[in-house]
Design an enzyme around this catalytic site. Structure first.
Site, PDB file in Angstrom:
ATOM      1  N   HIS A   1       0.969  -1.304   0.191  1.00  0.00           N
ATOM      2  CA  HIS A   1      -0.098   0.001   0.025  1.00  0.00           C
ATOM      3  C   HIS A   1       0.822   1.273  -0.066  1.00  0.00           C
ATOM      4  O   HIS A   1       1.349   1.608   1.064  1.00  0.00           O
ATOM      5  CB  HIS A   1      -0.932   0.054   1.166  1.00  0.00           C
ATOM      6  CG  HIS A   1      -1.813   1.278   1.264  1.00  0.00           C
ATOM      7  ND1 HIS A   1      -3.136   1.089   1.555  1.00  0.00           N
ATOM      8  CD2 HIS A   1      -1.840   2.360   0.768  1.00  0.00           C
ATOM      9  CE1 HIS A   1      -3.693   2.360   1.710  1.00  0.00           C
ATOM     10  NE2 HIS A   1      -3.213   2.923   0.936  1.00  0.00           N
TER      11      HIS A   1
ATOM     12  N   HIS B   1       1.705   5.400  -1.667  1.00  0.00           N
ATOM     13  CA  HIS B   1       1.404   6.687  -2.371  1.00  0.00           C
ATOM     14  C   HIS B   1       2.704   7.056  -3.214  1.00  0.00           C
ATOM     15  O   HIS B   1       3.415   7.600  -2.160  1.00  0.00           O
ATOM     16  CB  HIS B   1       0.864   7.513  -1.733  1.00  0.00           C
ATOM     17  CG  HIS B   1      -0.727   7.018  -1.029  1.00  0.00           C
ATOM     18  ND1 HIS B   1      -1.722   7.187  -1.680  1.00  0.00           N
ATOM     19  CD2 HIS B   1      -0.979   6.530  -0.032  1.00  0.00           C
ATOM     20  CE1 HIS B   1      -2.879   6.661  -1.265  1.00  0.00           C
ATOM     21  NE2 HIS B   1      -2.341   6.250  -0.047  1.00  0.00           N
TER      22      HIS B   1
ATOM     23  N   LYS C   1      -8.960  -0.373  -6.248  1.00  0.00           N
ATOM     24  CA  LYS C   1      -9.206   0.381  -4.990  1.00  0.00           C
ATOM     25  C   LYS C   1     -10.576   0.889  -4.774  1.00  0.00           C
ATOM     26  O   LYS C   1     -10.975   1.611  -5.530  1.00  0.00           O
ATOM     27  CB  LYS C   1      -8.062   1.417  -4.998  1.00  0.00           C
ATOM     28  CG  LYS C   1      -8.091   2.170  -3.651  1.00  0.00           C
ATOM     29  CD  LYS C   1      -7.715   1.226  -2.386  1.00  0.00           C
ATOM     30  CE  LYS C   1      -7.598   1.762  -1.014  1.00  0.00           C
ATOM     31  NZ  LYS C   1      -6.576   2.673  -0.825  1.00  0.00           N
TER      32      LYS C   1
ATOM     33  N   HIS D   1     -10.337   1.057   1.537  1.00  0.00           N
ATOM     34  CA  HIS D   1     -10.322   1.916   2.541  1.00  0.00           C
ATOM     35  C   HIS D   1     -11.826   1.926   3.187  1.00  0.00           C
ATOM     36  O   HIS D   1     -12.690   2.275   2.940  1.00  0.00           O
ATOM     37  CB  HIS D   1     -10.423   3.314   1.945  1.00  0.00           C
ATOM     38  CG  HIS D   1     -10.034   4.402   2.915  1.00  0.00           C
ATOM     39  ND1 HIS D   1      -8.975   4.985   3.083  1.00  0.00           N
ATOM     40  CD2 HIS D   1     -11.001   4.833   3.959  1.00  0.00           C
ATOM     41  CE1 HIS D   1      -9.055   5.929   4.101  1.00  0.00           C
ATOM     42  NE2 HIS D   1     -10.391   5.816   4.602  1.00  0.00           N
TER      43      HIS D   1
ATOM     44  N   HIS E   1      -4.602  -0.640   5.697  1.00  0.00           N
ATOM     45  CA  HIS E   1      -4.428   0.076   6.856  1.00  0.00           C
ATOM     46  C   HIS E   1      -5.345  -0.240   8.162  1.00  0.00           C
ATOM     47  O   HIS E   1      -5.819   0.966   8.566  1.00  0.00           O
ATOM     48  CB  HIS E   1      -4.106   1.464   6.705  1.00  0.00           C
ATOM     49  CG  HIS E   1      -5.201   2.122   5.686  1.00  0.00           C
ATOM     50  ND1 HIS E   1      -6.625   2.078   5.776  1.00  0.00           N
ATOM     51  CD2 HIS E   1      -5.070   3.009   4.552  1.00  0.00           C
ATOM     52  CE1 HIS E   1      -7.379   2.698   4.885  1.00  0.00           C
ATOM     53  NE2 HIS E   1      -6.148   3.167   4.039  1.00  0.00           N
TER      54      HIS E   1
ATOM     55  N   ASP F   1       1.362   2.768   3.573  1.00  0.00           N
ATOM     56  CA  ASP F   1       0.433   3.820   3.299  1.00  0.00           C
ATOM     57  C   ASP F   1       1.484   5.090   3.358  1.00  0.00           C
ATOM     58  O   ASP F   1       0.734   6.155   3.896  1.00  0.00           O
ATOM     59  CB  ASP F   1      -0.782   3.802   4.222  1.00  0.00           C
ATOM     60  CG  ASP F   1      -1.866   4.957   3.930  1.00  0.00           C
ATOM     61  OD1 ASP F   1      -1.875   5.216   2.737  1.00  0.00           O
ATOM     62  OD2 ASP F   1      -2.652   5.232   4.805  1.00  0.00           O
TER      63      ASP F   1
END
Length: 377
Positions: A43, A45, A129, A167, A205, A279
């Site tokens: 995960h 970004h 996602k 999420h 997460h 994350d």
């Protein structure tokens, strides 16, 4: 200085635990050295543009692969866009780097089953996602009605064996921000796996003991969870001690200490249902330190150091490699990495910030000293 507050929890979780030296650990004089199969980040970004070029070396230096989040502006909603984004990432990598970006699609109310087929056939898209609309950064284009508008897409994902990456928070303003994960489990996730029991799902997460219990109740191989370093070492006090701490603000938000302890116990238990997902979410300093700061913690430079700290203090260093390097690829049906990375037990100081032409990025635990230093073999 922005402070990150960590908590001592060894005694409260494993009061009688003795730290045993596993086979991966070598003791050289007074220094310990841990050799691990190169981890993956499930995960991540990476952003785009200048920010991408700034942060990708940190992740590429420690991890072999990364599941790259699609919440750009505009979001990565098609396979063609995912392929183009992947090319941008590859161009931004340092020379002689073998990091592999694993791409994802951003699920919307308008995503088609055919797009899922294209994604699977592309060979570069490994998940879809689910952002509930309004749940986090750049989620305004997310799903408004999962069962009403996306069921046909989810059914195609079952056929294509394409994982849904979730999420897990509701966005109803009437639900307390600290309860949104639990409510999501009860109102969305539980009905989802009852309706589509063959759908592969990653709850990303996780932040609560409710999530731990739910993951543990699901079938191994079809449901798993990623865990961040911040949700293992910080609780919600870290947002407020010594003043408001914007660099400890992320979504899902940090929770009570009892929830943190439950997550530590889960990941250090040896369960195959939990694996590494940082994350890591970089923002330029001015977007964090302002009247309406962005959610996201930039932890790529320190993540492995913090995971090692957690497992060491729980007396579970022998289980660290499975969490960082085995459970993730096994769930995704991918081969484990063959290269190695070393973690040396030597103190190092986290930089106060990383400076670039566009501004500064403040990492997690900025200015603090950590005990485990990652390096190539």
């Amino acid at each position: 200085m922005i402070k990150a507050v960590a908590f001592s929890y060894k005694a409260s979780i494993l009061p009688s635990a003795k730290i045993e030296v596993p086979s991966q650990v070598k003791v050289k004089g007074a220094r310990m050295e841990l050799s691990l199969t190169r981890p993956d980040d499930w995960h991540l970004h990476l952003r785009d543009g200048d920010l991408l070029e700034a942060v990708v070396p940190h992740s590429a230096g420690h991890f072999g692969r990364g599941i790259v989040m699609p919440n750009l502006k505009p979001p990565i909603t098609t396979t063609a866009a995912a392929v183009a984004y992947r090319e941008s990432i590859l161009k931004a990598l340092p020379a002689n780097c073998d990091f592999t970006p694993l791409m994802t699609l951003y699920l919307t109310d308008k995503t088609s089953p055919n797009e899922i087929k294209l994604a699977r056939n592309s060979g570069v898209v490994f998940g879809v996602k689910l952002y509930p609309a309004g749940a986090t950064t750049n989620s305004q284009d997310g799903v408004t009605d999962l069962f009403g508008k996306c069921l046909h897409v989810l059914e195609e994902m079952v056929k294509q064996n394409m994982p849904l990456l979730v999420h897990g928070e509701v966005t109803d303003p009437e639900v307390d921000v600290f309860d949104r994960e639990k409510v999501f489990i009860d109102t969305v996730l539980r009905p989802l796996i009852q309706k589509l029991p063959r759908l592969k799902v990653v709850m990303e997460h996780i932040t609560t003991m409710d999530a731990v219990r739910f993951v543990e109740s699901c079938d191994e191989g079809s449901f798993a969870a990623t865990v961040t370093p911040q949700h293992l070492v910080l609780n919600r006090n870290s947002l407020f001690q010594g003043g408001l701490q914007p660099h400890n603000y992320c979504l899902p938000v940090l929770k009570r200490e009892t929830h943190r302890q439950a997550i530590v116990s889960a990941v250090t238990s040896g369960s195959k249902k939990f694996f590494l997902g940082t994350d890591s979410a970089p923002h330029e300093r001015r977007r964090k330190e302002c009247s309406c700061g962005c959610a996201g913690i930039y932890n790529a430079p320190v993540a492995l150091s913090l995971y090692a700290k957690v497992f060491e203090e729980a007396g579970a260093l022998d289980k660290l490699e499975a969490f960082t390097s085995f459970n993730g690829p096994d769930f995704y049906g991918l081969p484990r990495n063959t290269s190695k990375i070393k973690l040396r037990k030597t103190p190092w100081k986290v930089p106060e910030s990383y400076s670039f032409s566009f501004g500064d990025i403040v990492p997690m635990f900025a200015g603090q000293t950590l005990d485990w230093l990652p390096s190539s073999p």
